[in-house]
Design a protein around this motif. Structure first.
Motif, short mmCIF file in Angstrom:
data_model
loop_
_atom_site.label_atom_id
_atom_site.label_comp_id
_atom_site.label_asym_id
_atom_site.label_seq_id
_atom_site.Cartn_x
_atom_site.Cartn_y
_atom_site.Cartn_z
N UNK A 60 9.61 -19.33 5.30
CA UNK A 60 8.85 -18.13 5.63
C UNK A 60 9.36 -16.71 5.23
N UNK A 61 9.74 -16.50 4.08
CA UNK A 61 10.38 -15.51 3.58
C UNK A 61 9.42 -14.36 3.42
N UNK A 62 8.33 -14.17 3.65
CA UNK A 62 7.46 -13.18 3.88
C UNK A 62 7.21 -12.52 5.05
N UNK A 63 7.78 -13.23 6.14
CA UNK A 63 7.78 -12.98 7.47
C UNK A 63 9.14 -12.17 7.89
N UNK A 64 8.98 -11.20 8.70
CA UNK A 64 9.83 -10.40 9.19
C UNK A 64 10.41 -10.76 10.76
N UNK A 65 11.76 -10.39 10.79
CA UNK A 65 12.27 -10.58 11.81
C UNK A 65 13.42 -9.60 12.37
N UNK A 66 13.49 -8.93 13.69
CA UNK A 66 14.68 -7.85 13.91
C UNK A 66 15.38 -8.38 14.79
N UNK A 67 16.66 -8.78 14.53
CA UNK A 67 17.64 -9.01 15.36
C UNK A 67 18.26 -7.80 15.91
N UNK A 68 18.35 -7.59 17.08
CA UNK A 68 18.65 -5.99 17.82
C UNK A 68 19.59 -6.16 18.80
N UNK A 69 20.12 -5.16 19.36
CA UNK A 69 20.78 -5.01 20.48
C UNK A 69 19.75 -5.28 21.49
N UNK A 70 20.48 -5.51 22.96
CA UNK A 70 19.73 -6.06 24.16
C UNK A 70 18.89 -5.28 24.87
N UNK A 71 19.18 -3.76 24.59
CA UNK A 71 18.60 -2.88 25.41
C UNK A 71 16.99 -2.36 25.08
N UNK A 72 16.67 -3.00 23.85
CA UNK A 72 15.32 -2.71 23.36
C UNK A 72 14.44 -3.79 23.85
N UNK A 73 13.24 -3.59 24.42
CA UNK A 73 12.29 -4.66 24.74
C UNK A 73 10.90 -4.39 23.92
N UNK A 74 10.24 -4.80 23.17
CA UNK A 74 9.21 -4.69 22.81
C UNK A 74 8.10 -5.05 23.86
N UNK A 75 6.95 -4.25 24.10
CA UNK A 75 5.90 -4.48 25.07
C UNK A 75 5.22 -5.73 24.47
N UNK A 76 5.26 -6.07 23.40
CA UNK A 76 4.48 -7.25 23.01
C UNK A 76 5.23 -8.60 23.17
N UNK A 77 6.54 -8.82 22.60
CA UNK A 77 7.36 -9.90 22.91
C UNK A 77 8.58 -9.60 22.15
N UNK A 78 9.85 -10.00 23.10
CA UNK A 78 11.13 -9.90 22.59
C UNK A 78 11.73 -11.11 23.15
#
Length: 184
Positions: free
Chosen positions: A75-93
């Motif tokens: 799925x090379x057209x799909x994006x993912x962000x690997x990040x530090x743990x302090x951030x939380x998306x209100x949608x889903x992390x």
């Protein structure tokens, strides 16, 4: 064998050139298979601004730039962000042990562009996936080594330094690795 939150380090004899000298962060591993993101393969000529331009014409220019990586061949057209743990998306992390999070919703990119995102992040296009038992078989065939993931290796080092640093975390000098597998 629980490998979620670990690094896979490709061995020199890796048959798939897409994974040559790669370091993969495993965001999930279980009976149903495994998913990971290659953390040391930049996507050439693509930036956060390019991705945002494709996704939303209404956004202001990004305040923070972020390189884009080739996360894997699935799925090379799909994006993912690997990040530090302090951030939380209100949608889903997805929280991953060791101080990591993974978010695949547009809001994380918008937050990064506004300068309100995670302290440390890598944007990936695509991911690496293995079906049930596939990764275990590749490990048994000496295709990969496993190591603990650290934020320093994943986020702080230059991409060109991550493979050697991951090997070094195991006490292995890359010059002594053989491209042929064997059994003692």
């Amino acid at each position: 064998m629980a490998l979620t939150g670990k690094l896979l380090i490709s061995m020199p004899g890796m048959g798939d050139p897409r994974f040559a000298h790669s370091v993969v962060f495993l965001s999930s591993h279980g009976e149903e298979g495994a998913m990971g993101l290659i953390v040391n393969k930049p996507a050439q000529g693509v930036s956060l601004s390019d991705v945002l331009d494709q996704l939303s014409r209404d956004m202001a220019p990004a305040k923070k730039q972020l390189g884009v990586h080739f996360g894997g061949p699935v799925e090379t057209g799909r994006g993912f962000v690997l990040h530090s743990d302090e951030y939380r998306s209100p949608l889903h992390t997805l929280r991953v042990e060791g101080g990591f999070g993974m978010t695949a919703t547009l809001d994380v990119l918008e937050d990064i562009a506004r300068g309100k995102g995670p302290d440390k992040a890598l944007l990936m296009l695509g991911y690496s996936g293995w079906g049930p038992g596939q990764l275990e078989n590749e490990l048994a065939q000496n295709g990969w080594l496993t190591a603990d993931a650290t934020p320093e290796i994943v986020f702080d080092l230059k991409d060109s330094e991550k493979w050697e640093a991951a090997l070094g975390s195991l006490g292995i000098d890359p010059l002594v690795l053989s491209a042929t597998a064997g059994r003692a």
